[in-house]
Design an enzyme around this catalytic site. Sequence first.
Site, PDB file in Angstrom:
ATOM      1  N   ASP A 259     -13.884 -11.501  12.202  1.00 26.28           N
ATOM      2  CA  ASP A 259     -12.854 -10.826  11.415  1.00 26.28           C
ATOM      3  C   ASP A 259     -13.200  -9.356  11.212  1.00 26.28           C
ATOM      4  O   ASP A 259     -12.981  -8.796  10.146  1.00 26.28           O
ATOM      5  CB  ASP A 259     -12.637 -11.530  10.068  1.00 26.28           C
TER       6      ASP A 259
ATOM      7  N   ASN B 267      -8.010  -8.664  13.594  1.00 26.71           N
ATOM      8  CA  ASN B 267      -8.830  -9.756  14.120  1.00 26.71           C
ATOM      9  C   ASN B 267      -8.007 -10.758  14.914  1.00 26.71           C
ATOM     10  O   ASN B 267      -6.772 -10.757  14.881  1.00 26.71           O
ATOM     11  CB  ASN B 267      -9.516 -10.483  12.972  1.00 26.71           C
TER      12      ASN B 267
ATOM     13  N   ARG C  93       0.795  -1.224   0.000  1.00 26.12           N
ATOM     14  CA  ARG C  93       0.000   0.000   0.000  1.00 26.12           C
ATOM     15  C   ARG C  93       0.830   1.277   0.000  1.00 26.12           C
ATOM     16  O   ARG C  93       0.303   2.348   0.268  1.00 26.12           O
ATOM     17  CB  ARG C  93      -0.995  -0.019   1.168  1.00 26.12           C
TER      18      ARG C  93
ATOM     19  N   GLU D 223      -4.680 -14.515  10.243  1.00 30.23           N
ATOM     20  CA  GLU D 223      -5.410 -15.727   9.851  1.00 30.23           C
ATOM     21  C   GLU D 223      -4.538 -16.973   9.875  1.00 30.23           C
ATOM     22  O   GLU D 223      -5.033 -18.093   9.970  1.00 30.23           O
ATOM     23  CB  GLU D 223      -5.997 -15.558   8.443  1.00 30.23           C
TER      24      GLU D 223
END
Length: 698
Positions: free
Chosen positions: A316, A271, A131, A194
């Site tokens: 999430d 998350n 980004r 994750e």
Amino acid sequence: MLSCALLVACANGFQSQEPAAAPPPAPANASLGDPGAWTSTGRDAAEQRYSPLTQIDQKNVDGLGLAWSYKLDVDRATEATPVVVDGIMYVTGAYSIVSALDPRDGHELWKYDPKVSRDVDRQGCCDVANRGVAVAGGKVFVGAYDGRLIALDAKTGAPLWTADTVIDHKRSYTITGAPRVIKGRVLIGNGGAEFGVRGYVSAYDADTGKLDWRFYTVPGDPSQPPENEAMALARATWYGDQYWKFGGGGTPWDSMAYDPELDLVYIGTGNGVAWNRKVRSDGKGDNLFLSSIVALKPETGEYVWHYQTTPGDSWDFTATQSLILADLSIDGKSRKVIMQAPKNGYFYVLDRTNGQLLSAKNFVKLTWSSGIDMQTGRPMETPDADWTSGPKLIFPGPLGAHNWQPMSYSPQTGLVYIPAQQAPALYAPDNSQTFKGKGLWHLGSQPIALPEKPKELQGIADLYKGQLVAWDPVAQKAVWTQDYATIWNGGTLATAGGLVFQGTADGRFVAYAADTGKKLWETPADTGVMAGPMTYTIDGQQYVTVEAGWGGAFPLALGGISTVAAVKPQARVLTYKLGGSATLPAVDLAPETLPPPPPVTASAKVVGHGRELYNRYCGMCHGPDAMSGGVIPDLRYLTADKHLLFNGILAGAYASKGMPAMMDVLSADDADAIHQYLIQRAHDLQKQLAAGSGKAGG
């Protein structure tokens, strides 16, 4: 949820709601501090993504044309906001490749490829995106996808130092966010929740690359003393012993902001892992500092205050989305605020001096919560929110009501421009999940699966709706909206010319009147646009730039639905000016020809097992149920030679081309079952195309 706060005396803020005065003419080479420059990913430390430039305005914006374009190396997720400092534009693309460009015509000055291994996809979520960079002190700082933080010479691109930010190489740590430089330190957060990691943000000396401090966002090994008082506070909110085995999560993978007068840096955290709090923390506890906005001292990383948007997050619902600082008049008083529209669907306004919740309202449809209790600051969960005992369709899902695509704020209109979306999900529990190791998803849920029949799939796709929302943060209501064909539309830019710019998932770049939402201009981008635009002046000319290129979580994880966008991942930097007359190369949107598939030789039982294995190990990149979103190859289109080499590909034969080896988790029988399932899906597609129904996912 609200912490003990460090109270700081009020001082003048970043921007008031008064209309901005027209800026003075920019110097020929816009540099740090000039109104015509764009010196960091959010333009300034307040991260408002608002430019005071007025040369392009509501009256003449329809005269914009393409000034120049620059082709990026890899046609994958393109998510960066360019930076213009001292007359040079710095851009990044997939695999963290940095280019320095002349902002007048886009010609390349230098390029730096950090040589991220092309088979790294398996180690991270949501594509090999980057980004953007930070620029300060003659250096360009970039976080490589594999976890390195690299300083480059701003004039030549030569590497000056490299820091390894990864604390445990047995875990899947990544970097996708843009660094920030604050008080001589380069701040960067990591991703990987994750996959089972412990979240943290790190600060490195900008001159030497030496680690200065690190703030962990979740507690560590419970057999060891907590690192500081913040981790002691957090540890009391976690239960059981699984969270440490999983890592905990809470990765601050994107947003930051800084108030130089309060001398506070703000980070947004992610998350938990597993998503399922019954698996992660025995179904109990707030699990600090998951899904939180946290204020730290930039020189030491010392904790000051926090606000948790989603206590005990089980969906999430990251709070890593844009953080914007502004001064707002609330109840007749000027308040220093920090604003966020995280994944959970609420728009939050907090007092940034102490974390006090001032207001919160939902900006999209929600089914997981009925509102925010203003006495406690906590969301009021509905009975439909708990999916740990059985599948539940919940609005929003893990793609969120607002994902990473940056929002902007205009002090001229007093509005925040949110790339909002309706993106539900069917959560189905896997309460027996345990940590399995590096490179594997650990969600505590069943793998994503979609209907294989086109009509049923279309019914699901119709639930996904994109929208640009102009939000009044004081009144907590939408002032105007624009609807889109689907979700995953780009970030926004607000300007003093009374404009809002945004790219769209279906391949357009659009300008709206910031006050009314009237569409004033649009142009084809020839690919999905996700990134946040920016604007700058050089040689007295104002330009508007956006990086364009399709990819990311939506087309990867929900391929069959994302094809509504009908774009291909052509990764480019697109720059516009008044009177621009350049053109883009033609894009071939003709559908791929389906090679004749070999016969299915396995039983229905084996094919069904192959579907389960495919969705568990392959679907998060190639699309669930073998329906690709057009970024990663669609495996229904395997050629005869690839069918012959199928097991070899899974063993690593195409690692240099970006396909990671998978045979460490698959047996030969597993690979054969997946192969047979893909052959069956190719036959299914063949029938759909013959019947003229190969639309959604086709």
